[in-house]
Scaffold this motif. Structure first.
Motif, mmCIF file in Angstrom:
data_model
loop_
_atom_site.group_PDB
_atom_site.id
_atom_site.type_symbol
_atom_site.label_atom_id
_atom_site.label_comp_id
_atom_site.label_asym_id
_atom_site.label_seq_id
_atom_site.Cartn_x
_atom_site.Cartn_y
_atom_site.Cartn_z
ATOM 1 N N LYS A 39 49.133 -72.983 45.982
ATOM 2 C CA LYS A 39 48.555 -71.655 45.892
ATOM 3 C C LYS A 39 48.760 -70.961 47.230
ATOM 4 C CE LYS A 39 44.245 -71.176 45.249
ATOM 5 N NZ LYS A 39 43.112 -71.481 44.378
ATOM 6 N N PRO B 92 47.783 -68.222 42.279
ATOM 7 C CA PRO B 92 47.688 -67.346 41.103
ATOM 8 C C PRO B 92 46.270 -66.860 40.809
ATOM 9 C CG PRO B 92 47.926 -69.614 40.413
ATOM 10 C CD PRO B 92 48.085 -69.615 41.901
ATOM 11 N N GLU C 167 49.669 -73.203 40.947
ATOM 12 C CA GLU C 167 50.926 -73.338 40.221
ATOM 13 C C GLU C 167 51.481 -74.735 40.434
ATOM 14 O OE1 GLU C 167 54.352 -71.155 41.399
ATOM 15 O OE2 GLU C 167 53.881 -71.242 43.541
#
Length: 249
Positions: free
Chosen positions: A182, A191, A197
């Motif tokens: 992240k 995100p 992610e």
């Protein structure tokens, strides 16, 4: 022209020595004590690499009381003292730190950025604000980043965001589904505040390299499956993960 080394002695006290550009200080074989009683490895960063003001160096480690401790070299002496440490609090979940903390200095968006993981495997974050000189969200509180990761790795890099050009901040952690990632885009976590992610890979311990230029940084990991203990690498270049989003070389 300086090079600093921090370690833990057999008594779990922090010790250090440095190369002053000509010789090792305090000597080739001796170390300076910094006090404390620690259960994690030390983590150290420089806030800048300049002579004016002199380079400030921050050091953190987790104590045997499961509290994150911090001290810094102000260019002439250790603060709060040679053997003393500031405490930066428990994690919000009131569980011991499970892994070594990670920290950035000059390449991060703030004076100092720290990420630690609790025994709940969630990541937590705090930073030293440049405008006020205070820890945020407070001296003892942490901001939750969610996830379920192992020991974190962090790096900053220069880039552009919705708020314009800035120093951005990346967090990585090995997870059961692949390396989790992240980043702070200058305005918000992406995100999301607690979302991550997936960058793929079946890796254990991670290290993230400082920016080699605008929009560039590197990530390394150690494999936990065949080929066991091999090193893996990926890099971010101008907005694109190489060799791919989930691929590693």
């Amino acid at each position: 022209g300086q090079f600093w080394i921090f370690a833990l002695g057999a008594d779990r006290q922090m010790i250090y020595k440095y190369w002053d550009g000509n010789v090792w200080q305090p000597s080739e074989s001796d170390w300076e004590p910094l006090g404390g009683d620690f259960i994690s490895s030390p983590c150290a960063v420089a806030r800048n690499f300049t002579y004016s003001p002199p380079c400030w160096i921050d050091v953190i480690a987790v104590s045997n009381k499961n509290v994150l401790c911090h001290k810094f070299w102000d260019g002439s002496e250790w603060q709060p003292s040679q053997m003393g440490w500031d405490t930066l609090g428990w994690l919000p979940s009131f569980v011991p730190f499970g892994y070594n903390p990670a920290m950035t200095g000059y390449e991060g968006p703030n004076l100092v950025d720290i990420v630690a993981v609790g025994n709940d495997n969630k990541a937590y974050y705090k930073y030293l604000d440049e405008a006020t000189g205070n820890w945020q969200p407070s001296q003892s509180d942490w901001e939750e980043l969610g996830g379920s990761i192992g020991e974190p790795a962090v790096t900053g890099f220069s880039g552009s965001s919705a708020s314009g050009s800035s120093l951005l901040f990346n967090v990585f952690g090995a997870s059961s589904g692949g390396v989790a990632h992240k980043y702070w885009d200058g305005t918000a976590w992406q995100p999301s505040q607690t979302g991550w992610e997936n960058l793929g890979g079946n890796l254990g311990r991670l290290a993230a390299g400082g920016a080699s230029g605008p929009f560039q940084f590197d990530v390394f990991g150690i494999g936990v499956a065949n080929p066991f203990d091999s090193a893996f690498h990926k890099w971010f270049n101008n907005g694109i993960w190489q060799p791919s989003v989930t691929g590693w070389e």
